[in-house]
Design a protein around this motif. Structure first.
Motif, short mmCIF file in Angstrom:
data_model
loop_
_atom_site.label_atom_id
_atom_site.label_comp_id
_atom_site.label_asym_id
_atom_site.label_seq_id
_atom_site.Cartn_x
_atom_site.Cartn_y
_atom_site.Cartn_z
N UNK A 131 -15.95 1.89 11.26
CA UNK A 131 -15.16 2.98 10.91
C UNK A 131 -15.43 4.36 11.85
N UNK A 132 -15.04 5.33 11.60
CA UNK A 132 -14.96 6.54 12.30
C UNK A 132 -13.98 6.97 13.23
N UNK A 133 -14.35 7.75 14.09
CA UNK A 133 -13.41 8.35 15.05
C UNK A 133 -13.67 7.74 16.27
N UNK A 134 -12.82 6.85 16.77
CA UNK A 134 -12.98 5.71 17.63
C UNK A 134 -11.89 6.09 19.03
N UNK A 135 -12.56 6.20 20.18
CA UNK A 135 -11.77 5.98 21.51
C UNK A 135 -12.04 4.47 22.37
N UNK A 136 -10.85 4.21 22.78
CA UNK A 136 -10.55 2.96 23.45
C UNK A 136 -10.21 3.18 24.93
N UNK A 137 -11.21 2.65 25.81
CA UNK A 137 -10.55 2.93 27.27
C UNK A 137 -10.56 1.46 27.72
N UNK A 138 -9.69 1.28 28.51
CA UNK A 138 -9.47 -0.08 29.06
C UNK A 138 -9.10 0.06 30.57
N UNK A 139 -9.33 -1.05 31.35
CA UNK A 139 -8.84 -1.10 32.66
C UNK A 139 -8.76 -2.55 33.30
N UNK A 140 -8.06 -2.73 34.32
CA UNK A 140 -7.98 -4.27 34.64
C UNK A 140 -7.45 -4.39 36.05
N UNK A 141 -7.69 -5.52 36.87
CA UNK A 141 -7.23 -5.60 38.07
C UNK A 141 -6.49 -6.72 38.18
N UNK A 142 -5.44 -6.93 38.74
CA UNK A 142 -4.68 -8.42 38.59
C UNK A 142 -4.76 -9.41 39.71
N UNK A 143 -4.46 -10.46 39.29
CA UNK A 143 -4.44 -11.55 40.26
C UNK A 143 -3.00 -11.51 41.16
#
Length: 206
Positions: A131-143
């Motif tokens: 729980x709490x104040x959450x931040x999500x960061x995501x990144x990807x490189x495709x085939x």
């Protein structure tokens, strides 16, 4: 010449009283002019003394008034700017301490990394986030040459984010992020398909 016995006034220089015959040798002769001048001198001296006493008294009173006025000015000047006592209130001090502590705590908080996940290819992973104040960061490189490449992150609380590519999209790294606040733990699913590499990071503000 005044006779001592009967009080009769005789001629000047007489040796015996013409009335009672008493001897006048003991009676000093009087000079009326001298007596009058003596009286005037005494009166003048008395007048001078009175004037001196009056002048001295006046100057003493005047100096006393000026001293009292000077003495009065200082308290008044001080009274016009009274010293303000500083009152100490424990409740105020506690409140100020709490404000300072809260400010210091707020200033010391920052985004702290609590989980980092990465991989490649296709698949899915389930992550438990506190729980709490959450931040999500995501990144990807495709085939290359695929139209369904993607990286999706979705939570049990309805929060989600992700990146994908179409058949005509440029093959490049794409990124996304989102944040939320929750009072309980949340479960997130990381779903990825046809990726060369992907990365998901979870941060909590603490």
């Amino acid at each position: 010449m005044i006779c001592r016995q009967c009080g009769f006034e005789n001629k000047k220089g007489a040796k015996f009283c013409s009335k009672c015959g008493s001897s006048l040798d003991h009676v000093p002769s009087e000079n009326p002019e001298k007596s009058d001048s003596t009286k005037y001198i005494i009166i003048a001296l008395i007048a001078v003394i009175v004037l001196l006493v009056g002048a001295i008294g006046y100057f003493m009173l005047a100096s006393g008034d000026s001293s009292s006025q000077v003495a009065d000015v200082s308290p008044q000047s001080n009274a016009s700017q009274p010293a303000q006592p500083v009152e100490s209130d424990d409740s105020d001090e506690n409140a100020q301490t709490e404000v300072v502590s809260s400010k210091q705590t707020s200033e010391s908080k920052s985004w702290e990394l609590i989980g980092s996940y990465s991989g490649s290819g296709s698949g899915s992973e389930t992550i438990n986030v506190p729980d709490g104040k959450i931040m999500v960061k995501l990144s990807a490189y495709p085939i290359k040459n695929y139209a369904t490449n993607h990286l999706y992150v979705s939570g049990s609380n309805g929060q989600s984010g992700g990146v994908d590519w179409g058949s005509t999209s440029k093959v490049e790294t794409r990124s996304d992020s989102f944040s939320y606040t929750s009072s309980s733990d949340e479960t997130f699913t990381i779903d990825y398909y046809e990726t060369v590499n992907w990365n998901v990071e979870f941060y909590r503000y603490q």
